[in-house]
Scaffold this motif. Sequence first.
Motif, PDB file in Angstrom:
ATOM      1  N   ALA A 247       9.663   4.173  -8.805  1.00 51.06           N
ATOM      2  CA  ALA A 247      10.481   4.905  -7.680  1.00 51.06           C
ATOM      3  C   ALA A 247       9.503   5.717  -6.672  1.00 51.06           C
ATOM      4  N   ARG A 248       8.198   6.176  -7.202  1.00 51.85           N
ATOM      5  CA  ARG A 248       7.533   7.146  -6.164  1.00 51.85           C
ATOM      6  C   ARG A 248       5.983   6.301  -5.997  1.00 51.85           C
ATOM      7  N   ARG A 249       5.845   5.080  -6.344  1.00 52.08           N
ATOM      8  CA  ARG A 249       4.468   4.586  -6.315  1.00 52.08           C
ATOM      9  C   ARG A 249       4.479   4.267  -4.550  1.00 52.08           C
ATOM     10  N   GLY A 250       5.421   3.836  -3.887  1.00 51.18           N
ATOM     11  CA  GLY A 250       5.372   3.476  -2.609  1.00 51.18           C
ATOM     12  C   GLY A 250       4.836   4.911  -1.817  1.00 51.18           C
ATOM     13  N   SER A 251       5.588   5.850  -2.287  1.00 49.70           N
ATOM     14  CA  SER A 251       5.273   7.317  -1.701  1.00 49.70           C
ATOM     15  C   SER A 251       3.881   7.763  -1.827  1.00 49.70           C
ATOM     16  N   LEU A 252       3.303   7.498  -3.019  1.00 51.10           N
ATOM     17  CA  LEU A 252       2.027   7.907  -2.959  1.00 51.10           C
ATOM     18  C   LEU A 252       1.118   6.941  -2.472  1.00 51.10           C
ATOM     19  N   LEU A 253       1.277   5.606  -2.367  1.00 57.23           N
ATOM     20  CA  LEU A 253       0.367   4.659  -1.494  1.00 57.23           C
ATOM     21  C   LEU A 253       0.452   5.154  -0.042  1.00 57.23           C
ATOM     22  N   GLY A 254       1.609   5.931   0.372  1.00 59.23           N
ATOM     23  CA  GLY A 254       1.911   6.129   1.718  1.00 59.23           C
ATOM     24  C   GLY A 254       0.933   7.446   2.046  1.00 59.23           C
ATOM     25  N   VAL A 255       1.099   8.560   1.123  1.00 56.63           N
ATOM     26  CA  VAL A 255       0.030   9.476   1.209  1.00 56.63           C
ATOM     27  C   VAL A 255      -1.461   9.016   1.543  1.00 56.63           C
ATOM     28  N   ILE A 256      -1.804   8.029   0.576  1.00 53.67           N
ATOM     29  CA  ILE A 256      -3.193   7.901   0.751  1.00 53.67           C
ATOM     30  C   ILE A 256      -3.455   7.119   2.134  1.00 53.67           C
ATOM     31  N   GLU A 257      -2.604   6.278   2.291  1.00 56.21           N
ATOM     32  CA  GLU A 257      -2.743   5.444   3.639  1.00 56.21           C
ATOM     33  C   GLU A 257      -2.809   6.451   4.685  1.00 56.21           C
ATOM     34  N   ARG A 258      -2.031   7.606   4.739  1.00 57.91           N
ATOM     35  CA  ARG A 258      -2.005   8.502   6.214  1.00 57.91           C
ATOM     36  C   ARG A 258      -3.290   9.443   5.927  1.00 57.91           C
ATOM     37  N   HIS A 259      -3.792   9.719   4.700  1.00 57.82           N
ATOM     38  CA  HIS A 259      -4.999  10.338   4.711  1.00 57.82           C
ATOM     39  C   HIS A 259      -6.168   9.618   5.080  1.00 57.82           C
TER      40      HIS A 259
END
Length: 204
Positions: free
Chosen positions: A100-112
């Motif tokens: 449920a939270r893998r997409g959110s973590l990928l988003g954090v990395i992409e934005r960084h």
Amino acid sequence: MKVLRIALVTALAISATGCSILETPGEQEKGKRVVSKISLQEAAEKADAIMLSTMSSVQPMLNWVHDGSTDGGCGDYTIDGKTTGSVTRRAAVMTIVSEARRGSLLGVIERHWKKQGYTITSMNASKEFPAINARTPEDFRMSVLVGGKGQFFFSIVTPCFIESEVAPPKTSANGTPFEGSKVPDPSVHSDFWSANTPIPSPSP
């Protein structure tokens, strides 16, 4: 150069259908090579700094370890007649990241990565093995891949620089180093990243 070992992440990336993985040493396009007289050790330290910055951008903090580092030659490509090589640095996340939270973590990395001025070169939206590839203006190539059991793997490949001995990463990971050639499955629980519910959207 001594090849320390080939990490599990490479096999995982190849198995992820449609995922564009990073170039291995010697495979970079000629137009993408950076003509520089810095040593391969200095390039590896730059890759380590990128890795540490990426990991530090994630809050709550992830538990992670350095994975195998590989270095190798760049074929006939030389700088001032000197042999060149490339280094690949790798890391594995030991925090259990729920589906449920893998997409959110990928988003954090992409934005960084975007905030740092890096270019996102490709994305794989596979439900099983999602991945993001990016590169810096200096052509360091980064990849984050979600592998088996939702484990996050990171990889950074340097451009070709003057060949030199390369030391292991000096940056400090916050996980317990593992023994052997196989990266352990994620085992560290996080009240935030391991939760089985999506991250709530911010209130308007």
